[in-house]
Motif scaffolding. Structure first.
Motif, PDB file in Angstrom:
ATOM      1  N   ARG A 153       0.848  -1.346  -0.118  1.00 39.23           N
ATOM      2  CA  ARG A 153       0.075  -0.044   0.096  1.00 39.23           C
ATOM      3  C   ARG A 153       0.738   1.362  -0.229  1.00 39.23           C
ATOM      4  O   ARG A 153       0.629   2.198  -0.760  1.00 39.23           O
ATOM      5  N   ASP A 154       1.914   1.417   0.918  1.00 42.86           N
ATOM      6  CA  ASP A 154       3.028   2.420   0.863  1.00 42.86           C
ATOM      7  C   ASP A 154       3.619   2.686  -0.378  1.00 42.86           C
ATOM      8  O   ASP A 154       3.772   3.608  -0.732  1.00 42.86           O
ATOM      9  N   ALA A 155       3.985   1.394  -1.015  1.00 45.76           N
ATOM     10  CA  ALA A 155       4.587   1.630  -2.384  1.00 45.76           C
ATOM     11  C   ALA A 155       3.633   2.046  -3.466  1.00 45.76           C
ATOM     12  O   ALA A 155       4.292   3.163  -4.213  1.00 45.76           O
ATOM     13  N   LEU A 156       2.540   1.850  -3.439  1.00 42.26           N
ATOM     14  CA  LEU A 156       1.586   2.392  -4.541  1.00 42.26           C
ATOM     15  C   LEU A 156       1.326   3.569  -4.257  1.00 42.26           C
ATOM     16  O   LEU A 156       1.158   4.464  -5.233  1.00 42.26           O
ATOM     17  N   SER A 157       0.946   4.156  -3.028  1.00 33.78           N
ATOM     18  CA  SER A 157       0.753   5.664  -3.068  1.00 33.78           C
ATOM     19  C   SER A 157       2.229   6.266  -2.873  1.00 33.78           C
ATOM     20  O   SER A 157       2.045   7.573  -3.055  1.00 33.78           O
ATOM     21  N   GLY A 158       3.275   5.840  -2.729  1.00 35.69           N
ATOM     22  CA  GLY A 158       4.471   6.686  -2.619  1.00 35.69           C
ATOM     23  C   GLY A 158       5.245   6.407  -3.889  1.00 35.69           C
ATOM     24  O   GLY A 158       6.500   6.834  -4.043  1.00 35.69           O
ATOM     25  N   LYS A 159       4.524   5.774  -4.896  1.00 40.38           N
ATOM     26  CA  LYS A 159       5.226   5.579  -6.265  1.00 40.38           C
ATOM     27  C   LYS A 159       6.659   4.966  -6.169  1.00 40.38           C
ATOM     28  O   LYS A 159       7.658   5.245  -6.932  1.00 40.38           O
ATOM     29  N   ALA A 160       6.358   3.877  -5.469  1.00 37.39           N
ATOM     30  CA  ALA A 160       7.784   3.028  -5.188  1.00 37.39           C
ATOM     31  C   ALA A 160       7.858   1.900  -6.115  1.00 37.39           C
ATOM     32  O   ALA A 160       8.942   1.017  -6.127  1.00 37.39           O
ATOM     33  N   LEU A 161       6.567   1.531  -6.995  1.00 38.44           N
ATOM     34  CA  LEU A 161       6.859   0.752  -7.915  1.00 38.44           C
ATOM     35  C   LEU A 161       7.249   1.252  -9.230  1.00 38.44           C
ATOM     36  O   LEU A 161       7.465   2.500  -9.548  1.00 38.44           O
ATOM     37  N   ARG A 162       7.997   0.294 -10.085  1.00 35.33           N
ATOM     38  CA  ARG A 162       8.371   0.783 -11.197  1.00 35.33           C
ATOM     39  C   ARG A 162       8.026  -0.185 -12.537  1.00 35.33           C
ATOM     40  O   ARG A 162       7.357  -1.173 -11.998  1.00 35.33           O
TER      41      ARG A 162
END
Length: 856
Positions: free
Chosen positions: A607-616
């Motif tokens: 959830r944090d990665a998706l909201s914080g644009k941590a995915l690529r």
């Protein structure tokens, strides 16, 4: 007034002096209607001084509404010459100066004085008399028009007056009772009570000369019983001797019956008496009040059959014969009343056709007549019937009708309360959709089973069952279909377990089975049988849905000593089964606890990665086999966790689906891929199109077409620049709304590709009707292509399917040049895999594109 001759003047003075002394008002007018005489009594009546009226038109003394009629009297006299215009006294309103209401009894005479006509009115003030008469009229109206009976007796208790309410209530004509003793008319039943009174005189004596109020059951002229409130008021002379009594009798039959019955019935209901006991109480009370009837109460069950509830005075053999009889149009009085929803009277059972099939049951017991009324709920539904039986052919009296009206209401209250209690128990402890025990009842029964197992030393297994892809059924076929699927699953589970086992529904698509006396081997066997049974197709809305379930198993006493812990651990094992591929079962182990904790942490991190644009995104090229040129690129999501390192898509994509993030992830991937494609093109890199995998969940979003249109417009891309990949199973599960979304996306020009073709339940007929542009051969078919003849035949068949349907076919997972060569020979127009390039970061892909273009 004109000048009179001396003679006339003397005569007028003599007349004036005489009339001035009159007690009544006197007004005289001449033939011109001018007032020529107004005595002192007239001044008092009208409130005018004579100086104010003398010589003026008499109309000033007459109310405006009567002036035309007043003129008419005078005119008639002039024509006819009659000396007495109004010979008899006539009451007329008087127009007083101050406007106060006043009435006078007026007579008018005409006299001729020395050849001249004088009209003289004599008016007697009757204002008070008229007021008294009106009061007497209103009093008489009030006494006679009331529903209460009024009786006036003399000092010897003989009736001297009764009102019309007495006639209506007790049925006597006034002439029948005048002169008779009160006690001979108002018959009070003997009850042997010390305060019993025989008439108003006795009542007054008991009341110490004060008003007496009693409530008694009396009888009318025909002997019908009436509950009445009787108020007796004594009238005495100055010496204290009784000269009259005034009795007011009010019919309180309905209120009293309701009060007596309601008090006893509600008291029984408050102490939680069984419904049969309450119904028996109603029958006994009715029979006590009306001993000539035999009361019976029948209930109508859910199948429309009669079920005896109470009939204490009926023979048991008769009540037993009625048990289970279906209601209908010719079913005695009770069955017919319940069928019609209205009272049914059979005055003679021996001859009534409604009793043709039942009279042989009733007549031997002396039941000759029956009047039955339906008992209805507040919504009008028939709950049962309330009947009076008679031992002689007859119908109900007015009293019986009132008694039934009260009783039916109380019966309905008791039956509805019983139904409500049953519904409350059902709602409190059972699942409304499936009828299975809910969490509360499951918990209670499981705890008892665990306690029994602990005492006996037996094993026990808890199976936590979760349906796979249930949300897709709801979203694609609708909640009605989803509900029916849950009901079918519940029935199958109930059919599979032993009577001693427990089946319950926790929530949504989660079920629990508690297997009594079952060890690990038995639990594995039962779980396998459950999965096989649940996997049978279920027809839903014309679609055959094949359900599957993931099952987690915990064991008592190894995995816990209470149901809460066993459920929690079975739940964890179920998630482990889903993670390994669904439609599987798994036993709880300590390793699962660690995995569950990791999963919870990973969900929060995602959830944090998706909201914080941590995915690529990384991109894998797709190559045209005919000429080696670039066909497009497939965008693939990647996630590097700061502590856990690189998280495989096979791990976080299913997690995103389970925790409801997959749709949000899909929208982000589409937006990011389109942004990247536009960036490449702005730098002169000719990438034909970008392909994005979308979950079936995304296509259940009605706003998906508009979101894609906004992304394309924002980056100046055409619809054909984007390809969306969706699994074939998603098409199979698609309902009308999902198909509408798919068609709207296709209408934007966006290309659609069937991903992992051949791994699901392929339907060529469905594929022919779908709005798709290409199919992708799953890499599992490519892996053994160069060494396995069967694989080559399968890939060749897939290519022919695509060719016959006019669809492009892309092969995934191409690792060797031999695989590429075989696929090219079979006619595949594009492929992707490590032979060409792995999934690359955007900057690395740029370098690859430049090198590939140079090599081409």
């Amino acid at each position: 007034m004109q000048t009179l001759s001396p003679f006339l003047h003397d005569a007028y003075e003599t007349l004036s002096q005489t009339l001035e002394q009159a007690i009544d008002a006197v007004v005289a007018i001449d033939d011109d209607n001018r007032i020529i005489l107004f005595n002192a009594a007239a001044e008092r009546m009208w409130g005018y001084l004579r100086e104010e009226v003398m010589g003026r038109n008499v109309n000033m003394l007459v109310p405006a509404g009567l002036r035309p009629r007043h003129d008419g009297y005078v005119d008639d006299n002039r024509v006819t010459g009659i000396n007495k215009i109004v010979g008899t006294s006539r009451e007329v309103p008087v127009a007083r100066k101050d406007g106060e209401p006043c009435w006078g009894a007026m007579s008018i005479s005409k006299v001729t004085l020395a050849g001249r006509i004088i009209y003289t009115a004599f008016i007697r003030d009757v204002t008070l008399e008229r007021r008294d008469r009106e009061q007497l009229r209103l009093l008489s109206l009030g006494v006679n028009e009331t529903d209460n009976a009024v009786i006036i007796t003399d000092g010897e208790d003989r009736i001297v007056y009764v009102n019309t309410g007495f006639v209506r209530l007790l049925g006597y004509a006034a002439q029948e009772v005048i002169g008779r003793h009160h006690a001979d008319v108002v018959r009070l039943p003997s009850r042997g009570e010390a305060h019993e009174v025989s008439g108003p005189r006795d009542a007054v004596r008991h009341a110490s000369w004060n008003g007496r109020h009693i409530e008694e059951l009396i009888h009318d002229r025909e002997g019908h019983p009436l509950w009445c409130s009787i108020v007796v008021n004594p009238i005495t002379d100055p010496a204290g001797t009784l000269v009259n009594t005034v009795s007011v009798i009010t019919n309180i039959t309905d209120t009293k019956m309701h009060e007596v019955l309601q008090h006893k019935v509600l008291e029984a209901m408050v102490r939680e008496a069984p419904v049969r006991e309450v119904m028996t109480l109603v029958c006994r009370e009715v029979e006590r009040i009306a001993p000539e009837v035999i009361a019976s109460i029948l209930r109508v069950d859910e199948q429309g059959r009669l079920r005896p509830l109470a009939g204490p005075s009926l023979p048991d053999v008769y009540s037993e014969a009625l048990d289970g009889v279906p209601i209908g149009p010719v079913c005695g009085s009770c069955g017919t009343a319940a069928h019609r929803g209205e009272p049914v009277l059979s005055k003679d059972i021996a001859t009534d056709p409604l009793w043709a099939d039942f009279r042989h049951l009733a007549l031997p017991h002396g039941l000759c007549a029956c009047w039955s009324s339906p008992i209805k709920s507040s919504s009008g539904r028939v709950l049962g019937s309330f009947a009076f039986y008679y031992r002689h052919p007859r119908g109900p009296s007015r009293f019986h009708k009132r008694l039934v009206s009260v009783s039916v209401h109380l019966c309905a209250l008791a039956l509805e309360r019983e139904e409500s209690r049953s519904r409350i128990r059902q709602l409190a402890f059972y699942d409304a959709l499936t009828g299975l025990p809910n969490r509360s009842l499951l918990h209670a029964r499981a705890e008892q089973a665990i306690a029994d197992a602990a005492r006996s030393g037996d094993a026990l297994a808890v199976l936590f069952i979760d349906l796979d892809r249930f949300k897709q059924v709801n979203d694609s076929l609708g909640h009605t279909a989803g509900d029916e699927l849950l009901r079918q699953i519940a029935r199958r589970l109930q059919d599979l377990v032993a009577p001693s086992d427990i089946v319950g529904r926790l929530a949504g698509d989660e079920f629990v089975v508690v297997l009594i006396g079952c060890d690990a081997r038995g639990a594995a066997d039962r779980a396998d049988r459950i999965q096989s049974a649940l996997h049978r197709p279920v027809p839903l809305g014309g679609v055959g849905v094949v359900p599957s379930a993931s099952i987690g198993i915990s064991l008592f006493p190894d995995n816990g000593a209470d149901i809460d812990l066993l459920l929690r651990r079975a739940d964890m094992a179920m998630y482990q089964a889903k993670t390994t591929g669904r439609h599987r079962f798994a036993f709880f182990s300590n390793e699962i606890t660690v995995l569950a904790q990791e999963r919870i942490a990973l969900e929060g991190a995602l959830r944090d990665a998706l909201s914080g644009k941590a995915l690529r995104l990384c991109y894998q090229p797709q190559i045209r086999l005919a000429d080696g040129r670039l066909h497009g690129v497939e965008a693939l999501a990647r996630w590097r966790h700061p502590e856990l390192g690189e998280i495989a898509p096979s791990r976080f994509i299913p997690l995103a689906e389970e925790c409801g993030l997959i749709a949000e992830l899909g929208v982000w991937v589409v937006g990011e891929a389109c942004r990247q494609l536009a960036g490449w093109r702005s730098r002169g890199l000719p990438v034909p199109m970008v392909s994005v995998n979308l979950s079936p969940t995304s296509f259940r979003d009605a706003d998906l077409p508009s979101r894609i249109a906004q992304v394309l417009a924002a980056h100046a891309l055409a619809g054909g620049d984007l390809t969306l990949e969706i699994t074939e199973n998603a098409f199979l599960d698609a309902g009308p709304e999902t198909m509408r979304v798919i068609r709207e996306v296709r209408a934007l020009g966006v290309r659609l590709s069937v991903d992992d073709f051949g791994t699901g339940y392929s339907s060529l007929g469905l594929l022919r009707r779908l709005p798709v542009d290409e199919i992708k051969l799953d890499q599992s078919f490519v892996r053994d292509l160069d060494a396995d003849a069967a694989s080559r035949e399968l890939t060749r068949a897939v290519q022919r399917i695509g060719e016959s349907l006019g669809l492009g076919v892309i092969a995934e997972g191409v690792e060797t040049d031999d695989q590429r060569r075989l696929l090219q020979q079979q006619g595949y127009h594009a492929a992707q895999g490590h032979l060409f390039a792995p999934a690359l970061a955007p900057d690395l892909l740029e370098a690859w594109l430049i090198g590939h273009a140079a090599a081409s």
